[in-house]
Design a protein around this motif. Structure first.
Motif, mmCIF file in Angstrom:
data_model
loop_
_atom_site.group_PDB
_atom_site.id
_atom_site.type_symbol
_atom_site.label_atom_id
_atom_site.label_comp_id
_atom_site.label_asym_id
_atom_site.label_seq_id
_atom_site.Cartn_x
_atom_site.Cartn_y
_atom_site.Cartn_z
ATOM 1 N N ILE B 195 0.853 -1.246 0.070
ATOM 2 C CA ILE B 195 0.035 0.038 0.037
ATOM 3 C C ILE B 195 0.903 1.524 0.055
ATOM 4 N N PHE B 196 1.699 1.356 0.777
ATOM 5 C CA PHE B 196 2.847 2.329 1.162
ATOM 6 C C PHE B 196 3.307 2.460 -0.471
ATOM 7 N N GLN B 197 3.910 1.479 -1.099
ATOM 8 C CA GLN B 197 4.745 1.957 -2.187
ATOM 9 C C GLN B 197 4.046 2.139 -3.250
ATOM 10 N N ILE B 198 2.849 1.589 -3.372
ATOM 11 C CA ILE B 198 1.656 2.161 -4.530
ATOM 12 C C ILE B 198 1.317 3.429 -4.283
ATOM 13 N N GLN B 199 0.975 3.932 -3.130
ATOM 14 C CA GLN B 199 0.791 5.264 -2.861
ATOM 15 C C GLN B 199 1.942 6.305 -3.100
ATOM 16 N N LEU B 231 0.569 -0.581 -14.635
ATOM 17 C CA LEU B 231 -1.110 -0.964 -14.418
ATOM 18 C C LEU B 231 -1.789 0.248 -14.942
ATOM 19 N N GLY B 232 -1.131 1.609 -15.026
ATOM 20 C CA GLY B 232 -2.100 2.470 -15.176
ATOM 21 C C GLY B 232 -2.400 3.240 -13.836
ATOM 22 N N LEU B 233 -3.150 4.563 -13.866
ATOM 23 C CA LEU B 233 -3.417 5.125 -12.393
ATOM 24 C C LEU B 233 -4.425 4.300 -11.980
ATOM 25 N N ASP B 234 -5.444 4.022 -12.741
ATOM 26 C CA ASP B 234 -6.612 3.514 -11.826
ATOM 27 C C ASP B 234 -6.380 1.897 -11.648
ATOM 28 N N GLY B 235 -5.275 1.338 -12.423
ATOM 29 C CA GLY B 235 -4.998 -0.025 -12.191
ATOM 30 C C GLY B 235 -4.464 -0.203 -10.806
ATOM 31 N N ALA B 236 -3.531 1.033 -10.662
ATOM 32 C CA ALA B 236 -2.640 1.135 -9.314
ATOM 33 C C ALA B 236 -3.308 1.309 -8.232
ATOM 34 N N LYS B 237 -4.614 2.396 -8.458
ATOM 35 C CA LYS B 237 -5.530 2.479 -7.216
ATOM 36 C C LYS B 237 -6.378 1.166 -6.740
ATOM 37 N N GLU B 238 -6.699 0.450 -7.986
ATOM 38 C CA GLU B 238 -7.484 -0.866 -7.636
ATOM 39 C C GLU B 238 -6.631 -1.639 -6.822
#
Lengths: 273, 273
Positions: B195-199, B231-238
């Motif tokens: 979570i930390f890294q994706i954010q 993953l694209g921005l939306d893919g990353a948020k998912e």
């Protein structure tokens, strides 16, 4: 042998193994194991404490050789780590060795809990910012400056003396030396550290680059304060002999004269590399 | 407060204090102390374990910022350590912080011997060449290369995940969590790390440099693989939301849902710096 257990195959492991396997005198682990033996510790008891010490010593060489520090190209007759690999890898290899050093002790199943804690306390104190790291900082700050013999000895005490003291004290502790013997061995270790450094300085003037495995005369090039520079070559030798006597008396007081430790004092004061 | 006790006044101390006092989110020590509290550890019990963790984190930032590594000039809104001082001092400040980290734990009179050894084992394992240091090496080796999501997660697991896991496991151990809870909290910690890294990656695309305290877009400049890139921005948020659910379930299983740890998961997944 420990390095492979604590790393994964790849560039970082290669770089760590390169510097560990480059050899060197292994003086520090030998001192630790010889002291443990002199005080009757079980064989094999000091192995992780000794390996950890060699790891800390090797990390300090890798970082000290970096362009931003002493900028050395050759170490132990081979290209320095950052020359063989690159600066980033050399920084990380040093960081890894430092981290592994305490890990190795903490995970050793043959050590008692209180032995582990003693060893980690003494090793980190010797290596840290009241010991070796501060010594390296002061050494860099003193380059190109005239400093007193007192300041020179303070730098060496931190930079090389504290780790040698860890070697001796760790070995004595593992052999369950008395409080009083620990104290005498600490004094012996302090003298030994100065013998080591004076001989290092003398070799930089009189030594043979091929035997030493690194260029001589670099202290003069780097404008470093040395014993021969401050006291002359004869004065430096005299100072060294004074510390040899101190170290030998301390061995006798601690009841471990005539052991391999006496030979190590002689070796360190007369070594040619 | 610990830094002053473990150093001597001078350039090295100034440099260490500069980076420690530069602030930052103090996320890692907060996580450790929050976990200790959630499991009912006595107040103050995790202080050295938390300070040691922040020291390791700070050392890693100082070294990662060096010209030979990520070559960053700004950190936490201030010049990086080597910009404020110099490269040699920054290398030594990092070395000193790493050394002090285990020293601090080993010398803490409020910890039991077995707690000290557990903490040192876990911290060095997390920080060393099977953890953070290897992660940094792999991160550097992957620059400019297309890597898979699997490789990206492996790098982050080592580079940032292992220290977050130490925070959580150290806190749980100090609160005398059961074996089973320790296992569940390890899973929670792994999700939290991702979570930390994706954010972090998302903020490098969408964030405000002034709020973050460092330039945005540097991942693209440095040609780094990121979640939004893969993953694209939306893919990353998912993907992030998936891990938030995993982390929350693990908290519930370990019986510490509804504590400040739940808020920390929310904070980490929505933070703007």
């Amino acid at each position: 042998m420990y390095v492979r257990d604590y790393t994964v195959p790849g560039r970082l492991q290669d770089s760590i193994l390169y510097s560990i396997e480059a050899g060197g005198k292994r003086l520090r682990p030998i001192l630790l194991l010889a002291t443990a033996e002199a005080f009757g510790a079980p064989v094999g008891k000091g192995l992780t404490a000794a390996a950890a010490l060699e790891m800390v010593h090797t990390y300090s060489l890798i970082h000290d050789d970096l362009p931003a520090m002493d900028d050395d190209d050759i170490r132990r007759g081979l290209p320095t780590n950052h020359k063989k690999f690159d600066e980033a890898t050399a920084i990380l290899a040093g960081d890894a060795l430092l981290t592994m050093s305490t890990q190795l002790i903490a995970e050793d199943p043959s050590l008692e809990q209180e032995e582990k804690i003693f060893l980690i306390q003494e090793l980190t104190k010797a290596a840290g910012p009241r010991g070796m790291v501060e010594g390296q900082m002061q050494d860099m700050l003193s380059e190109g400056k005239e400093i007193s013999l007192e300041s020179l000895e303070a730098i060496h005490k931190n930079k090389t003396g504290e780790l040698l003291k860890y070697a001796i004290r760790a070995g004595a502790m593992l052999g369950k030396a008395s409080e009083q013997s620990m104290q005498q061995m600490s004094e012996m270790a302090e003298a030994l550290g100065l013998i080591f450094q004076i001989q290092d300085d003398i070799l930089d003037v009189t030594g043979d680059a091929e035997v030493i495995g690194k260029p001589v005369g670099s202290d003069v090039v780097n404008d470093k304060s040395t014993y021969p520079g401050l006291l002359g070559l004869d004065g430096a030798k005299e100072q060294k002999n004074h510390y040899v006597k101190t170290a030998e008396s301390a061995l006798t007081e601690a009841g471990v004269e005539g052991t391999v430790l006496s030979q190590l004092i002689q070796y360190l004061s007369t070594r040619d590399h």
